[in-house]
Design an enzyme around this catalytic site. Structure first.
Site, PDB file in Angstrom:
ATOM      1  N   CYS A   1     -15.346 -11.887  10.739  1.00 39.07           N
ATOM      2  CA  CYS A   1     -16.613 -11.337   9.881  1.00 39.07           C
ATOM      3  C   CYS A   1     -17.260 -12.612   9.147  1.00 39.07           C
ATOM      4  O   CYS A   1     -16.830 -13.264   8.113  1.00 39.07           O
ATOM      5  CB  CYS A   1     -15.976 -10.328   8.864  1.00 39.07           C
ATOM      6  SG  CYS A   1     -17.352  -9.714   7.918  1.00 39.07           S
TER       7      CYS A   1
ATOM      8  N   CYS B   1     -18.351 -11.715   5.788  1.00 33.95           N
ATOM      9  CA  CYS B   1     -17.315 -11.846   4.842  1.00 33.95           C
ATOM     10  C   CYS B   1     -16.869 -13.314   4.354  1.00 33.95           C
ATOM     11  O   CYS B   1     -16.667 -13.565   3.475  1.00 33.95           O
ATOM     12  CB  CYS B   1     -15.867 -11.023   5.331  1.00 33.95           C
ATOM     13  SG  CYS B   1     -16.329  -9.532   5.893  1.00 33.95           S
ATOM     14  N   ASP B   2     -16.694 -13.860   5.534  1.00 32.07           N
ATOM     15  CA  ASP B   2     -16.023 -15.046   5.533  1.00 32.07           C
ATOM     16  C   ASP B   2     -16.820 -16.455   5.424  1.00 32.07           C
ATOM     17  O   ASP B   2     -16.515 -17.559   5.230  1.00 32.07           O
ATOM     18  CB  ASP B   2     -15.000 -15.467   6.245  1.00 32.07           C
ATOM     19  CG  ASP B   2     -13.977 -14.321   6.124  1.00 32.07           C
ATOM     20  OD1 ASP B   2     -13.883 -13.772   4.771  1.00 32.07           O
ATOM     21  OD2 ASP B   2     -13.473 -13.797   7.221  1.00 32.07           O
TER      22      ASP B   2
HETATM   23  C1  LIG Z   1     -10.169 -10.136   7.763  1.00 29.14           C
HETATM   24  C2  LIG Z   1     -11.087  -9.271   6.999  1.00 29.14           C
HETATM   25  C3  LIG Z   1     -11.964  -9.640   5.975  1.00 29.14           C
HETATM   26  C4  LIG Z   1     -12.859  -8.703   5.344  1.00 29.14           C
HETATM   27  N1  LIG Z   1     -13.615  -9.202   4.470  1.00 29.14           N
HETATM   28  C5  LIG Z   1     -14.405  -8.555   4.076  1.00 29.14           C
HETATM   29  C6  LIG Z   1     -15.352  -8.808   2.630  1.00 29.14           C
HETATM   30  O1  LIG Z   1     -15.082  -9.913   2.243  1.00 29.14           O
HETATM   31  N2  LIG Z   1     -16.295  -8.016   2.173  1.00 29.14           N
HETATM   32  C7  LIG Z   1     -16.400  -6.674   2.590  1.00 29.14           C
HETATM   33  O2  LIG Z   1     -17.405  -5.981   2.209  1.00 29.14           O
HETATM   34  N3  LIG Z   1     -15.769  -6.500   3.977  1.00 29.14           N
HETATM   35  C8  LIG Z   1     -14.955  -7.299   4.415  1.00 29.14           C
HETATM   36  N4  LIG Z   1     -14.233  -6.907   5.417  1.00 29.14           N
HETATM   37  C9  LIG Z   1     -14.676  -5.552   6.238  1.00 29.14           C
HETATM   38  C10 LIG Z   1     -14.020  -4.426   5.552  1.00 29.14           C
HETATM   39  O3  LIG Z   1     -12.439  -4.663   5.505  1.00 29.14           O
HETATM   40  C11 LIG Z   1     -14.296  -3.153   6.098  1.00 29.14           C
HETATM   41  O4  LIG Z   1     -15.752  -3.034   6.061  1.00 29.14           O
HETATM   42  C12 LIG Z   1     -13.775  -2.155   5.370  1.00 29.14           C
HETATM   43  O5  LIG Z   1     -12.298  -2.144   5.047  1.00 29.14           O
HETATM   44  C13 LIG Z   1     -13.951  -0.778   5.857  1.00 29.14           C
HETATM   45  O6  LIG Z   1     -13.333   0.478   5.148  1.00 29.14           O
HETATM   46  P1  LIG Z   1     -12.819   1.642   5.894  1.00 29.14           P
HETATM   47  O7  LIG Z   1     -12.284   2.522   4.638  1.00 29.14           O
HETATM   48  O8  LIG Z   1     -13.824   2.394   6.523  1.00 29.14           O
HETATM   49  O9  LIG Z   1     -11.708   1.493   6.972  1.00 29.14           O
HETATM   50  P2  LIG Z   1     -10.328   0.594   6.963  1.00 29.14           P
HETATM   51  O10 LIG Z   1     -10.268  -0.410   5.857  1.00 29.14           O
HETATM   52  O11 LIG Z   1     -10.167   0.127   8.265  1.00 29.14           O
HETATM   53  O12 LIG Z   1      -9.280   1.786   6.717  1.00 29.14           O
HETATM   54  C14 LIG Z   1      -9.039   2.681   7.524  1.00 29.14           C
HETATM   55  C15 LIG Z   1      -7.766   3.345   7.105  1.00 29.14           C
HETATM   56  O13 LIG Z   1      -7.483   4.543   7.814  1.00 29.14           O
HETATM   57  C16 LIG Z   1      -6.273   4.577   8.119  1.00 29.14           C
HETATM   58  N5  LIG Z   1      -5.846   5.488   9.603  1.00 29.14           N
HETATM   59  C17 LIG Z   1      -6.356   4.909  10.772  1.00 29.14           C
HETATM   60  N6  LIG Z   1      -6.132   5.952  11.567  1.00 29.14           N
HETATM   61  C18 LIG Z   1      -5.460   6.850  11.024  1.00 29.14           C
HETATM   62  C19 LIG Z   1      -4.431   8.206  10.970  1.00 29.14           C
HETATM   63  N7  LIG Z   1      -4.484   8.473  12.528  1.00 29.14           N
HETATM   64  N8  LIG Z   1      -3.906   8.835  10.299  1.00 29.14           N
HETATM   65  C20 LIG Z   1      -3.858   8.303   8.981  1.00 29.14           C
HETATM   66  N9  LIG Z   1      -4.515   7.074   8.664  1.00 29.14           N
HETATM   67  C21 LIG Z   1      -5.262   6.428   9.609  1.00 29.14           C
HETATM   68  C22 LIG Z   1      -5.568   3.018   8.167  1.00 29.14           C
HETATM   69  O14 LIG Z   1      -4.318   3.139   7.883  1.00 29.14           O
HETATM   70  C23 LIG Z   1      -6.332   2.649   6.946  1.00 29.14           C
HETATM   71  O15 LIG Z   1      -5.808   2.969   5.761  1.00 29.14           O
HETATM   72  C24 LIG Z   1     -13.186  -7.854   6.157  1.00 29.14           C
HETATM   73  C25 LIG Z   1     -12.469  -7.311   7.116  1.00 29.14           C
HETATM   74  C26 LIG Z   1     -11.525  -7.986   7.640  1.00 29.14           C
HETATM   75  C27 LIG Z   1     -10.610  -7.635   8.639  1.00 29.14           C
END
Ligand SMILES: Cc1cc2nc3c(=O)[nH]c(=O)nc-3n(C[C@H](O)[C@H](O)[C@H](O)COP(=O)(O)OP(=O)(O)OC[C@H]3O[C@@H](n4cnc5c(N)ncnc54)[C@H](O)[C@@H]3O)c2cc1C
Length: 309
Positions: free
Chosen positions: A131, A134-135
């Site tokens: 990303c 992000c980084d």
């Molecule tokens: C290395 C890295 C660095 C990042 N740095 C940044 C940053 O600095 N700033 C920024 O804004 N964004 C950053 N991001 C992006 C950010 O992490 C994502 O945009 C954000 O986490 C999305 O949130 P979400 O809740 O949609 O999904 P996620 O964070 O992906 O969470 C998904 C959740 O769903 C759960 N889940 C999935 N399937 C199931 C199931 N069948 N049953 C029950 N639970 C389930 C998972 O276990 C998890 O808890 C980064 C991403 C990465 C990988």
């Protein structure tokens, strides 16, 4: 019978949990296999509002969970294995056990496609990242040569964004033309800091012994010639895989598997709402996921209020 079940505890799920809990809906929040979601895998988050010094990703997610629990959210370790959305109340199979819900908020996120190299795994967060937004601004990448792997719109966006910080951006693509839209491809290739490396794949990221990225080994698929490129970072931009397989056949999705929301966070099934990266192939940021989680909880609350009128 649960009023609200939230699937996922990333930024979207936990923000939905804060709002649903504060609306006295006592939500059940299921963690899946990654409690805290993707942000727990990163060290410093510098762009989440309210943290001028940045915040550790894991700590941010612990705080979000505590905030939701303070208002009555029940966060439980559990993975949804199957869903029946044919009629309300909906049935979820959670680790083999049925759970009935009046409303569901899907916040299951999206994973990154990996190159599949052992060295990629070993140097993850030591210069390998997925990303640029992000980084890219981290001090370790400033005024350094960087590599972006990929040839689609995302790769072009990442490469262009990185030109703000990098001395040179090498865009490594397995074909001899970009897959990105023409306007995006033209803009990318016209940028003086971006150097395309055509017909090539990364075979190794260097250097595991030094425990940080110092370069990549690249193979030309047409000539089989191997070369090395010095760089301080490798940004892998070969696509994402939304965690939505569970909902195939139940909810409309685009070709890549992102759930297509209707108005706001609604889906084609009344009472089922969606938030975060599992339905967002454009922004994929913590704060946008959180915003979508907020919207989904408000939509669920209004849906329940209308049902009970
Ligand atoms: C290395 C890295 C660095 C990042 N740095 C940044 C940053 O600095 N700033 C920024 O804004 N964004 C950053 N991001 C992006 C950010 O992490 C994502 O945009 C954000 O986490 C999305 O949130 P979400 O809740 O949609 O999904 P996620 O964070 O992906 O969470 C998904 C959740 O769903 C759960 N889940 C999935 N399937 C199931 C199931 N069948 N049953 C029950 N639970 C389930 C998972 O276990 C998890 O808890 C980064 C991403 C990465 C990988």
């Amino acid at each position: 019978m649960e009023k609200v079940v939230i699937i996922g505890t990333g930024c979207a799920g936990l923000t939905a949990a804060i709002y649903a809990a504060r609306a006295n809906l006592n939500p059940l929040v299921l963690t899946g296999i990654m409690p805290g979601g993707l942000l727990t895998t990163t060290s410093i988050v510098e762009n989440f509002p309210g943290f001028p010094e940045g915040i550790d990703g894991y700590e941010l997610m612990v705080r979000l969970q505590k905030q939701a629990e303070r208002f009555g959210a029940r966060v439980k370790f559990g993975t949804v294995e199957a869903v029946d959305l044919s009629k309300p109340p909906f049935t979820l199979t959670v680790d083999g056990e049925p759970v009935q819900a009046q409303t569901i908020i899907i916040a299951t996120g999206a994973g990154h496609r990996h190159l599949g190299l052992e060295t990629e795994h070993l140097l993850d967060k030591k210069g390998v990242t997925y990303c640029a937004t992000c980084d890219g601004a981290l001090p370790m990448f400033r005024n350094q040569p960087l590599v972006v792997v990929g040839g689609g719109d995302s790769a072009c966006e990442e490469a262009t964004y990185l030109t703000r910080f990098a001395s040179t951006v090498y865009l490594i693509h397995r074909r001899d033309t970009l897959r990105a839209s023409k306007i995006m491809a033209d803009r990318t290739l016209a940028h003086p800091k971006i150097k395309p490396v055509w017909d090539s794949v990364v075979t190794e990221i260097l250097d595991v012994k030094q425990d940080k990225v110092i370069g990549v080994r690249v193979k030309n698929l047409k000539t089989n010639a191997e070369t090395a490129i010095d760089c301080a970072g490798v940004f892998v931009a070969i696509g994402h895989v939304p965690n939505t397989q569970l909902f195939k056949g139940h909810l409309p999705m685009n070709n890549e598997g992102y759930i297509l929301p209707g108005k706001g966070s609604t889906t084609n099934v009344p009472g089922v709402f969606v938030a975060g990266d599992c339905s967002d192939h454009v922004y994929r940021q913590a704060v946008t996921a959180a915003g979508m989680g907020c919207a989904a909880a408000i939509d669920a609350e209004r849906y329940l209020a209308a049902m009970n009128e």
